[in-house]
Design a protein around this motif. Sequence first.
Motif, PDB file in Angstrom:
ATOM      1  N   LEU A  71     -23.354 -45.261  -2.437  1.00  0.00           N
ATOM      2  CA  LEU A  71     -22.389 -45.909  -1.543  1.00  0.00           C
ATOM      3  C   LEU A  71     -22.647 -47.407  -1.430  1.00  0.00           C
ATOM      4  N   ARG A  72     -23.916 -47.774  -1.350  1.00  0.00           N
ATOM      5  CA  ARG A  72     -24.245 -49.210  -1.303  1.00  0.00           C
ATOM      6  C   ARG A  72     -23.760 -49.900  -2.573  1.00  0.00           C
ATOM      7  N   ARG A  73     -23.901 -49.234  -3.707  1.00  0.00           N
ATOM      8  CA  ARG A  73     -23.470 -49.798  -4.986  1.00  0.00           C
ATOM      9  C   ARG A  73     -21.954 -49.960  -5.016  1.00  0.00           C
ATOM     10  N   VAL A  74     -21.238 -48.977  -4.479  1.00  0.00           N
ATOM     11  CA  VAL A  74     -19.773 -49.037  -4.431  1.00  0.00           C
ATOM     12  C   VAL A  74     -19.318 -50.253  -3.636  1.00  0.00           C
ATOM     13  N   HIS A  75     -19.999 -50.550  -2.540  1.00  0.00           N
ATOM     14  CA  HIS A  75     -19.587 -51.637  -1.653  1.00  0.00           C
ATOM     15  C   HIS A  75     -20.170 -52.996  -2.028  1.00  0.00           C
TER      16      HIS A  75
END
Length: 50
Positions: free
Chosen positions: A15-19
């Motif tokens: 999720l951190r990578r997505v954002h």
Amino acid sequence: MPTEAQLVGEERAALRRVHDRVGTSLAERDFALGAVRALAWLLGYTGDQP
């Protein structure tokens, strides 16, 4: 076999990578989103099978 806590950690990392719009390419974000969806399904957060 990974524990639930490990899967949750992987989902949060994805999720951190997505954002991360600065340090991550669009292709990397798309891949991470796929991982998030798969992990969410494995963890029972969604009924939508990836």
